[in-house]
Design a protein around this motif. Structure first.
Motif, short mmCIF file in Angstrom:
data_model
loop_
_atom_site.label_atom_id
_atom_site.label_comp_id
_atom_site.label_asym_id
_atom_site.label_seq_id
_atom_site.Cartn_x
_atom_site.Cartn_y
_atom_site.Cartn_z
N VAL A 89 73.24 29.98 70.25
CA VAL A 89 73.58 29.94 68.83
C VAL A 89 72.46 30.53 67.99
CG1 VAL A 89 75.19 28.03 69.06
CG2 VAL A 89 72.78 27.55 68.57
N LEU A 90 71.21 30.36 68.42
CA LEU A 90 70.09 30.93 67.67
C LEU A 90 70.17 32.46 67.65
CD1 LEU A 90 67.42 30.57 66.16
CD2 LEU A 90 66.26 30.61 68.39
N ALA A 149 71.66 37.47 64.83
CA ALA A 149 72.43 38.72 64.79
C ALA A 149 73.28 38.82 63.53
CB ALA A 149 73.31 38.82 66.04
N LEU A 150 73.94 37.71 63.17
CA LEU A 150 74.79 37.72 61.98
C LEU A 150 73.96 37.73 60.70
CD1 LEU A 150 77.71 35.33 62.95
CD2 LEU A 150 77.60 37.82 63.07
N LEU A 192 70.24 24.12 64.42
CA LEU A 192 69.47 22.95 64.02
C LEU A 192 69.93 21.71 64.78
CD1 LEU A 192 69.22 23.46 60.14
CD2 LEU A 192 67.38 23.71 61.83
N GLN A 193 71.24 21.56 64.94
CA GLN A 193 71.77 20.42 65.68
C GLN A 193 71.25 20.43 67.12
OE1 GLN A 193 75.99 21.01 65.21
NE2 GLN A 193 76.09 19.89 63.27
N LEU A 240 73.94 36.48 75.76
CA LEU A 240 75.03 35.56 75.45
C LEU A 240 75.12 35.32 73.95
CD1 LEU A 240 77.21 33.60 76.62
CD2 LEU A 240 75.40 31.87 76.73
N GLY A 241 73.98 35.15 73.30
CA GLY A 241 73.98 34.89 71.87
C GLY A 241 74.18 36.14 71.04
N ALA A 242 73.37 37.17 71.30
CA ALA A 242 73.41 38.37 70.48
C ALA A 242 74.72 39.14 70.65
CB ALA A 242 72.22 39.26 70.82
N LEU A 243 75.21 39.20 71.90
CA LEU A 243 76.45 39.94 72.15
C LEU A 243 77.68 39.04 72.08
CD1 LEU A 243 75.36 42.24 75.13
CD2 LEU A 243 75.61 42.86 72.72
N GLY A 244 77.70 37.99 72.91
CA GLY A 244 78.90 37.17 73.02
C GLY A 244 79.17 36.29 71.82
#
Length: 316
Positions: free
Chosen positions: A61-62, A67-68, A214-215, A241-245
């Protein structure tokens, strides 16, 4: 991981394509999106080889949030405002990111990535059951009930119910199915609380991923010790996983929904378990028994029926 009937986390109401973003034909982007999300389960598996499940979910998630947020900076778009909005985003982050991402990571400690991908495809089935209770506008039909029964027959086939579920870790499979259940619960919550909230899809989802990070940071600090190192392949898997998926793929989905509509865009759901199974077998060397592809096909057929909408003349 999708549009309302899928497994991804996009709390938004109105989608409009960003100018100048359609550089590839939508079919090419559809295929790329299917591959990215299909390989997500392989990346989770590799990530758990070096990190605790909560760490995998946190890194995911980080990196997705970063990325977003980078996209928001380029577009000069603000994050959503208002205590009420952020309070609802806190709940949606728990249901659509924190809980399912953690559960899938825990599940893949004991089940193949291919099985996790197939369990993920049950989200539309859970969604139908919940929508019949929570959303009065979703009317039950014989076709949708048939799809529900067919889908869960497929789940039993994948798990090998006739042989007492031997060879399948019951706890891992249950965690993966529970993760899949989180998505429709989260979407119903989003639909009831965040519909019409000002903010672009990127801003809303970026904010949601920030809250989820944060959670998971708090949960990881409380229940998991800090990682002793940063092994190369698990680290790269979590970053991808985070940046792409979780980041780039959501951007692609926004464009698809805006260009071809949610019905066509959500069809990516039916390709994800196929790619997840193929990746698990070819890359990770996971075993594939006949009941896995057969059961997966039955699950997807049932999910497709549950998503069918009545025709103008009425529905069965």
């Amino acid at each position: 991981m999708s549009a309302p009937a899928t497994t991804r986390s996009v709390p938004t109401t109105t989608l409009s394509p960003a100018p100048g973003t359609r550089t590839l034909d939508w079919r090419v982007r559809f295929a790329v999106l299917s591959v990215i999300w299909g390989f997500s389960f392989l990346l989770i598996k590799v990530g758990t080889d070096g990190y605790a499940p909560f760490h995998v979910a946190f890194g995911r998630v980080l990196c997705g949030a970063l990325a977003l947020l980078a996209v928001l900076l380029v577009r000069r778009e603000p994050l959503p405002r208002g205590r009420r909005t952020w309070a609802h985003l806190t709940v949606s982050a728990l249901l659509l990111n924190t809980a399912p991402f953690s559960l899938f990571a825990f599940a893949e400690q004991s089940i193949p990535s291919s099985l996790a991908g197939i369990c993920n495809a049950t989200s539309p089935l859970w969604g139908m059951v919940l929508s019949l209770v929570a959303l009065s506008e979703d009317r039950p039909t014989r076709r949708r009930f048939a799809g529900l029964g067919l889908g869960f027959l497929g789940v039993l086939t994948v798990l090998g119910a006739w042989q007492g579920f031997s060879g399948v870790d019951a706890r891992g499979a249950a965690l993966a199915l529970l993760a899949s259940l989180c998505y429709p619960i989260g979407w119903i919550y989003v639909r009831r609380t965040l519909a019409g909230t000002p903010g672009s899809p990127v801003a809303m989802t970026g904010a949601q991923l920030m809250v989820s990070a944060l959670q998971l940071l708090v949960v990881s600090a409380l229940f998991t010790s800090a990682p002793s190192g940063f092994p190369l392949w698990p680290t790269l898997a979590v970053v991808a996983l985070g940046a792409l998926g979780t980041g780039t793929a959501l951007q692609m989905q926004y464009g698809l929904v805006a260009e071809v509509g949610p019905t066509t865009a959500q069809m990516v759901t039916y390709f994800v378990p196929v790619i997840a199974t193929t990746a698990g077998v070819l890359v990770l060397g996971e075993q594939l028994h006949w009941n896995t592809p057969v059961g997966a096909a039955i699950v997807l057929a049932g999910a497709a029926l549950t998503q069918a909408r009545p025709s103008v003349r009425g529905s069965a």
